[in-house]
Enzyme design. Structure first.
Site, PDB file in Angstrom:
ATOM      1  N   ASP A   1     -10.636   2.739   3.798  1.00  0.00           N
ATOM      2  CA  ASP A   1     -11.047   1.203   4.377  1.00  0.00           C
ATOM      3  C   ASP A   1     -12.552   0.635   3.513  1.00  0.00           C
ATOM      4  O   ASP A   1     -13.092   0.559   3.827  1.00  0.00           O
ATOM      5  CB  ASP A   1     -10.517  -0.344   5.095  1.00  0.00           C
ATOM      6  CG  ASP A   1      -9.324   0.125   4.691  1.00  0.00           C
ATOM      7  OD1 ASP A   1      -8.800  -0.547   4.353  1.00  0.00           O
ATOM      8  OD2 ASP A   1      -8.978  -1.024   5.877  1.00  0.00           O
TER       9      ASP A   1
ATOM     10  N   GLN B   1      -4.086  -1.751   9.664  1.00  0.00           N
ATOM     11  CA  GLN B   1      -3.791  -3.282   9.264  1.00  0.00           C
ATOM     12  C   GLN B   1      -4.716  -3.873   9.884  1.00  0.00           C
ATOM     13  O   GLN B   1      -4.189  -4.395  11.307  1.00  0.00           O
ATOM     14  CB  GLN B   1      -2.919  -3.421   8.907  1.00  0.00           C
ATOM     15  CG  GLN B   1      -2.705  -4.452   8.191  1.00  0.00           C
ATOM     16  CD  GLN B   1      -3.175  -4.863   6.574  1.00  0.00           C
ATOM     17  OE1 GLN B   1      -3.362  -4.090   5.850  1.00  0.00           O
ATOM     18  NE2 GLN B   1      -4.171  -5.640   6.307  1.00  0.00           N
TER      19      GLN B   1
ATOM     20  N   LYS C   1       0.373  -1.166  -0.045  1.00  0.00           N
ATOM     21  CA  LYS C   1      -0.536  -0.156  -0.080  1.00  0.00           C
ATOM     22  C   LYS C   1       0.746   1.747   0.204  1.00  0.00           C
ATOM     23  O   LYS C   1       0.981   2.349  -0.818  1.00  0.00           O
ATOM     24  CB  LYS C   1      -0.098   0.074   1.323  1.00  0.00           C
ATOM     25  CG  LYS C   1      -2.048  -1.055   0.678  1.00  0.00           C
ATOM     26  CD  LYS C   1      -2.491  -1.197   2.354  1.00  0.00           C
ATOM     27  CE  LYS C   1      -3.593  -2.877   2.556  1.00  0.00           C
ATOM     28  NZ  LYS C   1      -4.612  -2.899   3.637  1.00  0.00           N
TER      29      LYS C   1
END
Ligand code: NDP
Length: 288
Positions: free
Chosen positions: A120, A97, A53
């Site tokens: 997200d 994460q 990412k």
């Protein structure tokens, strides 16, 4: 024989679009979008996703910082970090994460992220917007799948989309995107309690496998001419590879390839699209 839907090519298109928009933004005197990534613990898969990412962000001109913390950090401390990032006006997107160490409640942390920075698309407000069809952040993997299908010129309206898997990150949000006005698929979602799953799968015009089980979808579950989207990423032992394993999806690729009209490979299919949508979301967070 199927045509391959190449996630590397399509994600490169999206990344180029984001790069152009970021560079226009900078030319107009604004700062680059800024993604703050929180990585807790030493899980190698998480570290590798975060690295991917960060690299992809840098390539399109998005600033990203990865804040790493030991696995024994307390839930309270993580909440404080999220709060600090929420208040920091220079931060556009926040990504924690997952999975988190077992003593930290993922849901508590996700709920603490400001919905305006929820790149997200996991916060209940983002999910609610998705369900009622409002604009907002897109769930990365499901939106990546929609991009793959629409950019390949595949018609979705009125098509029967069968999704195998009902997780909160793939199956459920994808079902909502498939139902959205403009996509207009008819959707069936299957899971581990579904009866006659192969029979349902055979009715799919668009068959999506998101289970986490190598070769779960066998050739006899694929209708002639179906579009097959393989979300699974599974490691299987392979002594011929230096690292001792290879990555495969949830679909028996060889058998499905013979029957499908389009199919996504693993690797190089849905995976690269996920990061491309995250970049789109981060740009959106900076512009909105
Ligand atoms: P989850 O484990 O959260 O969900 C798996 C789903 O599969 C569940 O809904 C489960 O049903 C269902 N399932 C399990 N066994 C069966 C069965 N025998 N018959 C029917 N359904 C079954 O997985 P994720 O959604 O997170 O991920 C799925 C796969 O996709 C994994 O391989 C993952 O690595 C990959 N993935 C890939 C991404 C990418 O970027 N390409 C991103 C995210 C995931 P039930 O709910 O009843 O238990």
């Amino acid at each position: 024989m199927a045509q391959l839907i190449d996630g590397k090519v399509l994600s490169a298109q999206i990344r180029a679009e984001v790069k152009e928009a970021v560079s226009k933004r900078i030319d107009s005197g604004k700062r680059p979008p800024y993604l703050a990534v929180v990585l807790i613990g030493e899980d190698p898969a998480s570290a590798s996703y975060v690295h991917g990412k960060a690299k992809a962000s840098a390539e399109v001109g998005i600033r990203s910082d990865t804040m790493t913390y030991d696995a024994d950090i307390s839930e309270q401390e993580v909440l404080k970090i999220v709060e600090r990032l929420n208040r920091d006006d220079s931060v556009d997107g926040i990504l924690v994460q997952l999975p988190l160490p077992s003593h930290i409640d993922d849901r508590k942390i996700i709920n603490a992220i400001s919905p305006a920075k929820d790149v997200d698309c996991f916060h209940p407000e983002s999910v609610g917007n998705l369900v009622i069809g409002l604009d907002g952040f897109q769930p990365a993997t499901p939106a990546g799948i929609i991009e793959m299908i629409t950019r390949s010129g595949i018609e979705t309206s009125g098509q029967h989309c069968v999704i195998i898997g009902r997780s909160n990150i793939v199956g459920k949000p994808l079902a909502n995107l498939m139902l959205k006005k403009g996509i207009d698929a008819t959707v069936t979602v299957c899971h581990s309690r579904t009866k006659n799953l192969p029979e349902i799968a055979r009715q799919a015009d668009i068959l999506v496998a998101a289970i986490g089980w190598p070769n779960f979808v066998t050739g006899d579950m694929v209708k002639e001419g179906a579009i097959v989207i393989d979300v699974g990423i599974n490691r299987v032992d392979d002594a011929s590879r230096e690292r001792g394993y290879r990555l495969v999806g949830d679909v028996d690729f060889g058998a499905a390839f013979e029957k499908a009209s389009y199919i996504t490979p693993v690797p190089g299919g849905v995976g690269p699209m996920t990061i491309a949508v995250l970049l789109q979301n981060t740009l959106m967070a900076a512009t909105s």
